[in-house]
Design a protein around this motif. Structure first.
Motif, PDB file in Angstrom:
ATOM      1  N   GLN A 184       0.752  -0.696   0.236  1.00 36.32           N
ATOM      2  CA  GLN A 184       0.325   0.133  -0.370  1.00 36.32           C
ATOM      3  C   GLN A 184       1.300   1.347   0.183  1.00 36.32           C
ATOM      4  O   GLN A 184       1.921   1.056   0.736  1.00 36.32           O
ATOM      5  CB  GLN A 184      -1.003  -0.002   0.934  1.00 36.32           C
ATOM      6  CG  GLN A 184      -1.879   1.144   0.920  1.00 36.32           C
ATOM      7  CD  GLN A 184      -2.336   1.371   2.858  1.00 36.32           C
ATOM      8  OE1 GLN A 184      -2.295   0.841   3.580  1.00 36.32           O
ATOM      9  NE2 GLN A 184      -3.234   2.395   2.772  1.00 36.32           N
ATOM     10  N   LYS A 185       0.712   1.758  -0.699  1.00 32.23           N
ATOM     11  CA  LYS A 185       1.565   3.350  -1.077  1.00 32.23           C
ATOM     12  C   LYS A 185       1.088   4.512   0.563  1.00 32.23           C
ATOM     13  O   LYS A 185       0.481   4.407   0.899  1.00 32.23           O
ATOM     14  CB  LYS A 185       1.139   4.193  -2.054  1.00 32.23           C
ATOM     15  CG  LYS A 185       1.033   3.457  -3.708  1.00 32.23           C
ATOM     16  CD  LYS A 185       0.812   4.025  -4.910  1.00 32.23           C
ATOM     17  CE  LYS A 185       1.270   3.606  -6.371  1.00 32.23           C
ATOM     18  NZ  LYS A 185       1.221   4.602  -7.110  1.00 32.23           N
TER      19      LYS A 185
ATOM     20  N   GLU B  98      -2.176   8.343  -1.154  1.00 32.12           N
ATOM     21  CA  GLU B  98      -3.373   7.685  -2.611  1.00 32.12           C
ATOM     22  C   GLU B  98      -4.408   8.736  -3.181  1.00 32.12           C
ATOM     23  O   GLU B  98      -4.316   9.462  -2.478  1.00 32.12           O
ATOM     24  CB  GLU B  98      -4.176   6.116  -1.666  1.00 32.12           C
ATOM     25  CG  GLU B  98      -4.029   4.887  -1.600  1.00 32.12           C
ATOM     26  CD  GLU B  98      -2.750   3.885  -2.434  1.00 32.12           C
ATOM     27  OE1 GLU B  98      -2.489   3.226  -2.047  1.00 32.12           O
ATOM     28  OE2 GLU B  98      -3.414   4.153  -3.839  1.00 32.12           O
TER      29      GLU B  98
ATOM     30  N   CYS C 197      -7.366  13.090  -1.856  1.00 29.06           N
ATOM     31  CA  CYS C 197      -5.863  11.913  -1.435  1.00 29.06           C
ATOM     32  C   CYS C 197      -6.513  10.878   0.065  1.00 29.06           C
ATOM     33  O   CYS C 197      -7.216  11.851   0.807  1.00 29.06           O
ATOM     34  CB  CYS C 197      -4.594  12.696  -1.391  1.00 29.06           C
ATOM     35  SG  CYS C 197      -4.235  12.942  -3.228  1.00 29.06           S
TER      36      CYS C 197
END
Lengths: 111, 114
Positions: free
Chosen positions: A1-2, A5, A23
């Motif tokens: 997972q970034k 996002e 975001c």
């Protein structure tokens, strides 16, 4: 997972529409939140800069930060064709610590 | 206010040569400047952070001997790409830190290595 996002779009809206860009993030230590606008082959331009939670308004732009939900938004009212660009959210934990950018959302406002 | 310039805006060089890019804060002093790289349709990738009068801090995976950074004054930082190769072709953008820790970006430099 970034860590951050951001929906890359593209997002296409008619002139005059209200645009909502968002975001989400995972690091609860982020305290400084920025929105940048980047035209093709140009450097990013700082639009909004907020600290912690809350709202900030500047002309047609409103930035919202909800730290409890780890969610930030940028609203553009009365959108114009000149708003067509890529919008980047960015955030940091503080000081001159590394800015973490979202992927950028491409926005097209058509007449 | 808060204007950052870069020079040159576009440069073409031959493989094996070195290229220097300048970043200037025009109307404010910046103790901290940043260098980014951006590939087409991608977000910015931080390469290094430079503080006036001290050595730059490079991000993991960035070769410090290839990308030389000098921050000799409060308004000027330079990035030198040494022995450039085609894979170094990219859009290089600097930013300067404002007094509230925001970052102001320059217009970018497009480097093409042939």
């Amino acid at each position: 997972q970034k860590e951050v996002e951001q929906d890359p779009g593209p997002l296409s809206v008619p002139e005059g529409a209200i645009v909502s860009l968002n975001c989400t993030y995972s690091n609860s230590a982020f305290q400084y939140f920025m929105w940048y606008r980047q035209y093709s082959r140009k450097g990013p331009e700082l639009l909004m800069y907020t600290y912690s939670s809350g709202n900030k308004e500047d002309g047609r732009f409103t930035a919202q930060v909800d730290k409890s939900s780890k969610y930030i938004s940028l609203f553009i009212r009365d959108s114009q064709p000149s708003d067509s660009a890529t919008y980047l959210c960015a955030m940091s934990t503080g000081g001159y610590n590394k800015l973490i950018f979202g992927a950028g959302t491409r926005l097209a406002v058509h007449p | 206010g808060a204007v950052v310039s870069q020079h040159p805006s576009w440069v073409i060089c031959k493989s094996g040569t070195s290229v220097k890019i300048e970043c200037r804060s025009l109307d404010f002093q910046a103790t901290t400047m940043f260098w980014y790289r951006q590939f087409p349709k991608q977000s910015l990738m931080l390469m290094a952070t430079s503080n006036e009068g001290s050595k730059a801090t490079y991000e993991q995976g960035v070769e410090k001997d290839k990308f030389l950074i000098n921050h000799a004054s409060l308004t000027l930082s330079t990035l030198t790409v040494t022995s450039a190769h085609p894979e170094d072709s990219s859009f290089y953008i600097c930013s300067a830190g404002g007094q509230d820790y925001e970052q102001y970006f320059g217009p970018g430099t497009r480097l093409t290595v042939t």
